[in-house]
Design an enzyme around this catalytic site. Structure first.
Site, PDB file in Angstrom:
ATOM      1  N   CYS A  72      21.805 -12.367 -11.291  1.00  0.00           N
ATOM      2  CA  CYS A  72      20.817 -13.412 -11.052  1.00  0.00           C
ATOM      3  C   CYS A  72      19.533 -12.820 -10.489  1.00  0.00           C
ATOM      4  O   CYS A  72      19.567 -12.059  -9.521  1.00  0.00           O
ATOM      5  CB  CYS A  72      21.376 -14.421 -10.068  1.00  0.00           C
ATOM      6  SG  CYS A  72      20.169 -15.641  -9.557  1.00  0.00           S
ATOM      7  N   CYS A  78      18.374 -16.553  -2.769  1.00  0.00           N
ATOM      8  CA  CYS A  78      19.060 -17.846  -2.883  1.00  0.00           C
ATOM      9  C   CYS A  78      20.329 -17.868  -2.026  1.00  0.00           C
ATOM     10  O   CYS A  78      21.004 -16.857  -1.879  1.00  0.00           O
ATOM     11  CB  CYS A  78      19.414 -18.080  -4.350  1.00  0.00           C
ATOM     12  SG  CYS A  78      20.369 -19.578  -4.645  1.00  0.00           S
ATOM     13  N   CYS A  81      24.987 -17.856  -4.012  1.00  0.00           N
ATOM     14  CA  CYS A  81      26.004 -16.801  -4.173  1.00  0.00           C
ATOM     15  C   CYS A  81      25.811 -15.743  -3.091  1.00  0.00           C
ATOM     16  O   CYS A  81      24.694 -15.523  -2.646  1.00  0.00           O
ATOM     17  CB  CYS A  81      25.850 -16.110  -5.523  1.00  0.00           C
ATOM     18  SG  CYS A  81      26.135 -17.185  -6.932  1.00  0.00           S
ATOM     19  N   CYS A 159      20.489 -21.188 -13.525  1.00  0.00           N
ATOM     20  CA  CYS A 159      21.448 -20.655 -12.556  1.00  0.00           C
ATOM     21  C   CYS A 159      22.694 -20.229 -13.312  1.00  0.00           C
ATOM     22  O   CYS A 159      23.295 -21.040 -14.021  1.00  0.00           O
ATOM     23  CB  CYS A 159      21.774 -21.717 -11.510  1.00  0.00           C
ATOM     24  SG  CYS A 159      23.176 -21.253 -10.488  1.00  0.00           S
ATOM     25  N   GLN A 283      37.101 -31.609  -8.475  1.00  0.00           N
ATOM     26  CA  GLN A 283      37.000 -30.152  -8.355  1.00  0.00           C
ATOM     27  C   GLN A 283      35.889 -29.629  -9.264  1.00  0.00           C
ATOM     28  O   GLN A 283      35.769 -30.073 -10.404  1.00  0.00           O
ATOM     29  CB  GLN A 283      38.327 -29.492  -8.739  1.00  0.00           C
ATOM     30  CG  GLN A 283      39.498 -29.871  -7.837  1.00  0.00           C
ATOM     31  CD  GLN A 283      39.472 -29.167  -6.484  1.00  0.00           C
ATOM     32  OE1 GLN A 283      38.601 -28.348  -6.203  1.00  0.00           O
ATOM     33  NE2 GLN A 283      40.424 -29.506  -5.646  1.00  0.00           N
ATOM     34  N   TYR A 312      45.723 -36.514   0.641  1.00  0.00           N
ATOM     35  CA  TYR A 312      44.319 -36.159   0.388  1.00  0.00           C
ATOM     36  C   TYR A 312      44.124 -36.093  -1.131  1.00  0.00           C
ATOM     37  O   TYR A 312      43.661 -35.085  -1.670  1.00  0.00           O
ATOM     38  CB  TYR A 312      43.946 -34.819   1.023  1.00  0.00           C
ATOM     39  CG  TYR A 312      44.310 -34.687   2.481  1.00  0.00           C
ATOM     40  CD1 TYR A 312      43.390 -35.028   3.471  1.00  0.00           C
ATOM     41  CD2 TYR A 312      45.570 -34.233   2.871  1.00  0.00           C
ATOM     42  CE1 TYR A 312      43.721 -34.890   4.813  1.00  0.00           C
ATOM     43  CE2 TYR A 312      45.910 -34.111   4.213  1.00  0.00           C
ATOM     44  CZ  TYR A 312      44.989 -34.433   5.174  1.00  0.00           C
ATOM     45  OH  TYR A 312      45.307 -34.292   6.503  1.00  0.00           O
ATOM     46  N   GLU A 333      44.712 -41.365   0.224  1.00  0.00           N
ATOM     47  CA  GLU A 333      43.312 -40.920   0.226  1.00  0.00           C
ATOM     48  C   GLU A 333      42.498 -41.867   1.101  1.00  0.00           C
ATOM     49  O   GLU A 333      42.724 -43.072   1.105  1.00  0.00           O
ATOM     50  CB  GLU A 333      42.811 -40.921  -1.232  1.00  0.00           C
ATOM     51  CG  GLU A 333      41.314 -40.906  -1.437  1.00  0.00           C
ATOM     52  CD  GLU A 333      40.597 -39.683  -0.894  1.00  0.00           C
ATOM     53  OE1 GLU A 333      41.068 -38.554  -1.058  1.00  0.00           O
ATOM     54  OE2 GLU A 333      39.537 -39.889  -0.260  1.00  0.00           O
ATOM     55  N   ASP A 381      46.240 -31.436   0.143  1.00  0.00           N
ATOM     56  CA  ASP A 381      45.006 -30.762  -0.293  1.00  0.00           C
ATOM     57  C   ASP A 381      43.852 -31.248   0.569  1.00  0.00           C
ATOM     58  O   ASP A 381      42.954 -31.944   0.102  1.00  0.00           O
ATOM     59  CB  ASP A 381      44.768 -31.081  -1.783  1.00  0.00           C
ATOM     60  CG  ASP A 381      43.535 -30.367  -2.342  1.00  0.00           C
ATOM     61  OD1 ASP A 381      42.954 -29.517  -1.640  1.00  0.00           O
ATOM     62  OD2 ASP A 381      43.158 -30.678  -3.482  1.00  0.00           O
ATOM     63  N   CYS A 408      41.156 -25.049   0.741  1.00  0.00           N
ATOM     64  CA  CYS A 408      39.886 -24.376   0.423  1.00  0.00           C
ATOM     65  C   CYS A 408      39.381 -23.613   1.642  1.00  0.00           C
ATOM     66  O   CYS A 408      38.266 -23.114   1.640  1.00  0.00           O
ATOM     67  CB  CYS A 408      38.846 -25.387  -0.044  1.00  0.00           C
ATOM     68  SG  CYS A 408      38.533 -26.680   1.154  1.00  0.00           S
TER      69      CYS A 408
HETATM   70  N1  SAH Z   1      43.374 -33.375  -4.318  1.00  0.00           N
HETATM   71  C1  SAH Z   1      42.091 -33.887  -4.747  1.00  0.00           C
HETATM   72  C2  SAH Z   1      41.068 -34.047  -3.631  1.00  0.00           C
HETATM   73  C3  SAH Z   1      40.919 -32.918  -2.655  1.00  0.00           C
HETATM   74  S1  SAH Z   1      39.495 -33.006  -1.620  1.00  0.00           S
HETATM   75  C4  SAH Z   1      41.550 -33.052  -5.893  1.00  0.00           C
HETATM   76  O1  SAH Z   1      42.016 -31.964  -6.150  1.00  0.00           O
HETATM   77  O2  SAH Z   1      40.640 -33.527  -6.569  1.00  0.00           O
HETATM   78  C5  SAH Z   1      40.093 -33.739  -0.163  1.00  0.00           C
HETATM   79  C6  SAH Z   1      40.141 -35.235  -0.213  1.00  0.00           C
HETATM   80  O3  SAH Z   1      40.645 -35.681   1.059  1.00  0.00           O
HETATM   81  C7  SAH Z   1      38.821 -35.954  -0.398  1.00  0.00           C
HETATM   82  O4  SAH Z   1      38.944 -36.858  -1.477  1.00  0.00           O
HETATM   83  C8  SAH Z   1      38.598 -36.719   0.928  1.00  0.00           C
HETATM   84  O5  SAH Z   1      37.992 -37.972   0.733  1.00  0.00           O
HETATM   85  C9  SAH Z   1      39.998 -36.898   1.421  1.00  0.00           C
HETATM   86  N2  SAH Z   1      40.211 -37.040   2.872  1.00  0.00           N
HETATM   87  C10 SAH Z   1      39.490 -36.505   3.888  1.00  0.00           C
HETATM   88  N3  SAH Z   1      40.079 -36.767   5.076  1.00  0.00           N
HETATM   89  C11 SAH Z   1      41.200 -37.490   4.810  1.00  0.00           C
HETATM   90  C12 SAH Z   1      42.228 -38.025   5.623  1.00  0.00           C
HETATM   91  N4  SAH Z   1      42.227 -37.882   6.948  1.00  0.00           N
HETATM   92  N5  SAH Z   1      43.248 -38.685   5.017  1.00  0.00           N
HETATM   93  C13 SAH Z   1      43.266 -38.821   3.658  1.00  0.00           C
HETATM   94  N6  SAH Z   1      42.314 -38.329   2.845  1.00  0.00           N
HETATM   95  C14 SAH Z   1      41.292 -37.661   3.401  1.00  0.00           C
END
Ligand code: SAH
Length: 455
Positions: A72, A78, A81, A159, A283, A312, A333, A381, A408
């Site tokens: 880049c 920037c 990255c 980009c 994602q 989540y 969620e 997640d 993550c």
């Molecule tokens: N598994 C999904 C989302 C992961 S991101 C995927 O792969 O697409 C994490 C998610 O957790 C987000 O959607 C966010 O809104 C949610 N989140 C954040 N805090 C939370 C909580 N305390 N309880 C439930 N969900 C939550």
């Protein structure tokens, strides 16, 4: 004593988790921007703090064989990255080490085996969502990306990690802004209109959504914008104005007005369709998301008899991937719009044994457990801050056979693994996946199995 502007020969012996090279001068740690462990550099001190200093490379005495030319042209300025000066292979080794360090130091998991990071075949143009800040440059409105730890906009035509259509849409909106003298937002005075251009692309379907983040719902000459985008953007399916009149760094506001086309677009991952809206989480790297989700489902070890909790769950992506192999899936969620999308996604894919609950996982799961509901397998997640303690405590009581942790952020992953490990769960597999090539971010899937009863 080290002072600003002094120049030293520094041997780079390590790498911070942000990717800076680490060396020592007079016993003090010096972080050297753009240096790779194993190199010897001449560097100028640019900042001295209490416990460390920061330096910039002036010249090389010994270069790493893993050093490469960034692809880049604005890489150095920037903030997007931060690993483009390394070969891709080296970035994957670096990320694996970051995971190992966290699991050992924070998780207390000495000697844990971490699989090699699964990288991309072609780690370019992988992002399906681009967020370009818009502002005033020296010669009129510009759009690009923020410089590191700053709100200075670095102007870029293209980009290398965004989908080409995202760049095209951004450049087209910028052309419209310039030609029609549409006022751009100024953070300092809180005046002006256009703050960001956000573009979402369904990689598998080709559908494109262009979102203009604006302080007002009224965009002057909006018909001109619509016809320009229609003419230029292949796959254009939706143009949305997102109203954000608040100060601060949050990009999107809560109000959306559809200017053209549909309110949502659709993407396909594997055999499943998912609805994408301006505000919902999805994602950002579809190729690697498929790798990640398949790993998570593999680690869940489903036979068709299990009740699975997907906590989540966002718009229910992992839930629906697991549903094909489970008796029942329960998704939890906190964002109501995401839960509604998850329900529509289940219907759209003709999956009727997935249920979704709205609320914080740490509130909903204890309540479900009190009502007698139990999971054989739990997938979590969470966002960067990791799982809530109350949730982990409930999971330990509920005692599912397997917990699949998708993360993550290796440091909160390690913290949470320590809690589970102390309560009868043994880590079986740790698989990092490169979801964000050329950045220092790394995604992990971890399988923990119940090996003994709680003490
Ligand atoms: N598994 C999904 C989302 C992961 S991101 C995927 O792969 O697409 C994490 C998610 O957790 C987000 O959607 C966010 O809104 C949610 N989140 C954040 N805090 C939370 C909580 N305390 N309880 C439930 N969900 C939550």
């Amino acid at each position: 004593m080290i002072a600003k502007n002094q120049v030293f020969e520094i041997e780079i012996t390590g790498q911070t988790h942000e990717g800076l090279g680490v060396g020592r001068v007079d016993g003090m740690a010096v972080f050297v921007q753009g240096a790779i462990a194993g190199e010897k550099v001449v560097a100028k001190i640019i900042k001295v703090l209490k416990n460390y200093a920061v330096a910039r490379i002036e010249s090389f005495i010994e270069k790493s064989p893993d050093r490469t030319e960034p692809f880049c042209p604005v890489y150095k300025r920037c903030g997007g990255c931060n690993l483009q000066h390394m070969t891709y292979e080296r970035t994957l080794q670096f990320k694996r080490q970051v995971v190992i360090d966290n699991l050992e130091r924070i998780g207390g998991l000495e000697g844990i085996h971490v699989e090699p990071v699964i990288g991309m075949e072609t780690p370019r143009r992988y992002r399906n969502k681009a967020q370009y800040p818009v502002g005033m440059g020296d010669n009129g409105p510009i759009a690009g990306f923020f410089a590191p730890r700053s709100h200075e906009i670095i102007q870029t035509e293209e980009c290398g990690i965004q989908h080409p259509t995202s760049d095209l849409a951004k450049n087209t909106v910028l052309e419209f802004i310039r030609a029609n003298r549409i006022p751009v937002y100024d953070e300092l005075t809180h005046k002006g209109l256009i703050r960001h251009v956000v573009v979402k692309v369904g990689f598998a379907t080709g559908e494109v959504m262009v979102i203009l983040v604006s302080t007002s719902s009224i965009i002057p000459k909006k018909d001109k914008l619509v016809s320009l985008l229609k003419e230029r953007i292949p796959g254009l399916a939706s143009i949305v104005v997102n109203v954000n009149d608040k100060t601060g760094n949050v990009i999107l506001g809560s109000k959306n007005i559809t200017l053209y086309g549909k309110d949502t677009i659709e993407d396909k991952l594997g055999d499943l369709f998912f609805e994408i809206s301006p505000l919902s989480f999805y994602q950002i790297n579809p190729e690697q998301t498929l790798v990640l989700y398949n790993k998570a489902v593999e680690y869940a070890g489903l036979t068709g008899k299990e009740t699975v909790f997907d906590l989540y769950c966002g718009i229910g992506t992992i839930s629906l991937f697991a549903a094909g192999k489970a008796k029942k899936v329960i998704g939890v969620e906190s964002v109501p719009e995401a839960v509604e999308a998850a329900r529509r996604n289940a219907e759209r894919n003709r999956i009727n044994h997935a249920e979704f609950y709205c609320g914080n996982a740490e509130d909903v799961v204890p309540e479900l457990y009190r009502q007698g509901m139990k999971a054989d397998v739990v997938i979590v997640d969470p966002p960067r801050k990791g799982c809530d303690e109350v949730l982990l405590k409930t999971l330990i009581e509920m005692a599912p056979q397997r917990i699949v942790y998708v993360s993550c952020n290796p440091s909160t992953l390690a913290r949470d693994m320590k809690v589970l490990h102390g309560s009868g769960y043994e880590p079986q597999k740790v698989q990092p996946v490169d979801m964000f090539p050329w950045t220092n971010h790394v995604e992990c899937v971890v399988l923990m199995s119940k090996v003994k009863n709680q003490v």
